[in-house]
Scaffold this motif. Structure first.
Motif, PDB file in Angstrom:
ATOM      1  N   PRO A  19       0.814  -1.220   0.000  1.00  0.00           N
ATOM      2  CA  PRO A  19       0.000   0.000   0.000  1.00  0.00           C
ATOM      3  C   PRO A  19       0.853   1.278   0.000  1.00  0.00           C
ATOM      4  CG  PRO A  19      -0.754  -1.522   1.690  1.00  0.00           C
ATOM      5  CD  PRO A  19       0.530  -2.064   1.158  1.00  0.00           C
ATOM      6  N   SER A  21      -1.198   4.259   0.133  1.00  0.00           N
ATOM      7  CA  SER A  21      -2.137   5.196   0.751  1.00  0.00           C
ATOM      8  C   SER A  21      -3.154   4.428   1.581  1.00  0.00           C
ATOM      9  CB  SER A  21      -2.847   6.043  -0.309  1.00  0.00           C
ATOM     10  OG  SER A  21      -3.760   5.251  -1.044  1.00  0.00           O
ATOM     11  N   ARG A  22      -3.821   5.151   2.431  1.00  0.00           N
ATOM     12  CA  ARG A  22      -4.886   4.605   3.274  1.00  0.00           C
ATOM     13  C   ARG A  22      -6.000   5.634   3.232  1.00  0.00           C
ATOM     14  NH1 ARG A  22      -4.970   0.021   7.357  1.00  0.00           N
ATOM     15  NH2 ARG A  22      -7.205   0.045   7.563  1.00  0.00           N
ATOM     16  N   LYS A  23      -7.139   5.300   2.600  1.00  0.00           N
ATOM     17  CA  LYS A  23      -8.221   6.265   2.452  1.00  0.00           C
ATOM     18  C   LYS A  23      -9.536   5.675   2.922  1.00  0.00           C
ATOM     19  CE  LYS A  23      -6.062   8.812  -1.254  1.00  0.00           C
ATOM     20  NZ  LYS A  23      -6.092   9.207  -2.649  1.00  0.00           N
ATOM     21  N   SER A  87     -11.634  -2.567   7.890  1.00  0.00           N
ATOM     22  CA  SER A  87     -10.317  -1.960   7.670  1.00  0.00           C
ATOM     23  C   SER A  87      -9.193  -2.985   7.613  1.00  0.00           C
ATOM     24  CB  SER A  87     -10.035  -0.937   8.774  1.00  0.00           C
ATOM     25  OG  SER A  87     -10.014  -1.558  10.042  1.00  0.00           O
ATOM     26  N   PRO A  89      -6.153  -5.251   6.657  1.00  0.00           N
ATOM     27  CA  PRO A  89      -5.057  -5.127   5.691  1.00  0.00           C
ATOM     28  C   PRO A  89      -5.053  -6.254   4.661  1.00  0.00           C
ATOM     29  CG  PRO A  89      -4.206  -5.634   7.885  1.00  0.00           C
ATOM     30  CD  PRO A  89      -5.684  -5.463   8.016  1.00  0.00           C
ATOM     31  N   ARG A 105      -3.974   1.234  -2.603  1.00  0.00           N
ATOM     32  CA  ARG A 105      -4.736   1.702  -1.441  1.00  0.00           C
ATOM     33  C   ARG A 105      -5.106   0.544  -0.511  1.00  0.00           C
ATOM     34  NH1 ARG A 105      -9.826   4.989  -3.141  1.00  0.00           N
ATOM     35  NH2 ARG A 105      -8.136   6.241  -3.992  1.00  0.00           N
ATOM     36  N   GLN A 106      -4.930   0.784   0.773  1.00  0.00           N
ATOM     37  CA  GLN A 106      -5.477  -0.101   1.789  1.00  0.00           C
ATOM     38  C   GLN A 106      -6.699   0.624   2.342  1.00  0.00           C
ATOM     39  OE1 GLN A 106      -2.717  -1.326   4.821  1.00  0.00           O
ATOM     40  NE2 GLN A 106      -4.367  -1.988   6.151  1.00  0.00           N
ATOM     41  N   ILE A 108     -10.214   1.851   4.203  1.00  0.00           N
ATOM     42  CA  ILE A 108     -10.997   1.827   5.433  1.00  0.00           C
ATOM     43  C   ILE A 108     -12.415   2.118   4.973  1.00  0.00           C
ATOM     44  CG2 ILE A 108     -11.477   2.931   7.649  1.00  0.00           C
ATOM     45  CD1 ILE A 108      -8.511   3.926   7.548  1.00  0.00           C
TER      46      ILE A 108
END
Length: 164
Positions: A19, A21-23, A87, A89, A105-106, A108
């Motif tokens: 990943p 980003s985390r959005k 959420s 992973p 992207r990972q 949420i």
């Protein structure tokens, strides 16, 4: 290879790209009076899903879910509850543009329960190839990514919010 953006979802894949980003996204779990579930067929990967999209700056998660449902299906909904927060992973999404990955992207995801209050089914062709009301017993006939199927299955099985 096409120059348009495409999406590849990975689930429990050790070889998935890492990943970048985390959005946060919002999705809506909508059932009709017959208990059927609102699904749409994504244009970027051909899989079926519930209405889902990113939360934009200046809006709440609830507003994002309502907006995404309207944009993708034509239906107006109101939020009536929470399916859960997803959420893990285990789910990673790679966004490709041409022959390169733009983002990994990972997600949420906050999955909301909603009910239809207006509108009519009129899919946006850039978002949904098809929109359908699907009986839970028929879900196995629709290709759904495992991460999305987890949201759907929890929404069908329990009224208690799921947190992962």
């Amino acid at each position: 290879m096409s120059k348009r953006t495409r999406r590849i979802d990975y689930w429990q894949a050790p070889d998935a790209p890492k990943p970048t980003s985390r959005k946060t996204s919002a999705s809506v779990f909508v059932r009709d009076d017959q208990g059927r579930l609102l699904l749409l067929k994504r244009v970027d990967n051909g899989l079926w899903t519930i209405p889902t999209g990113g939360v934009k700056k200046g809006e709440t998660v609830g507003q994002a879910g309502v907006r995404e449902c309207r944009e993708e299906t034509g239906l107006e909904v109101e939020v009536i509850g929470l399916v859960g927060v997803f959420s893990t992973p285990d789910h990673v999404i790679a966004y490709w543009h041409g022959d390169r990955i733009d983002e990994v992207r990972q997600p949420i995801n906050i999955c909301l329960r909603a009910r239809v209050v207006g509108g009519r089914i009129a899919p946006d062709p850039s978002e949904a190839a098809e929109v359908s009301w699907v009986a839970p017993a028929e879900l196995d006939g629709y290709p759904v990514h495992p991460a999305l199927r987890a949201r759907i299955d929890h929404g069908l099985r329990s009224t208690e919010p799921y947190i992962s």
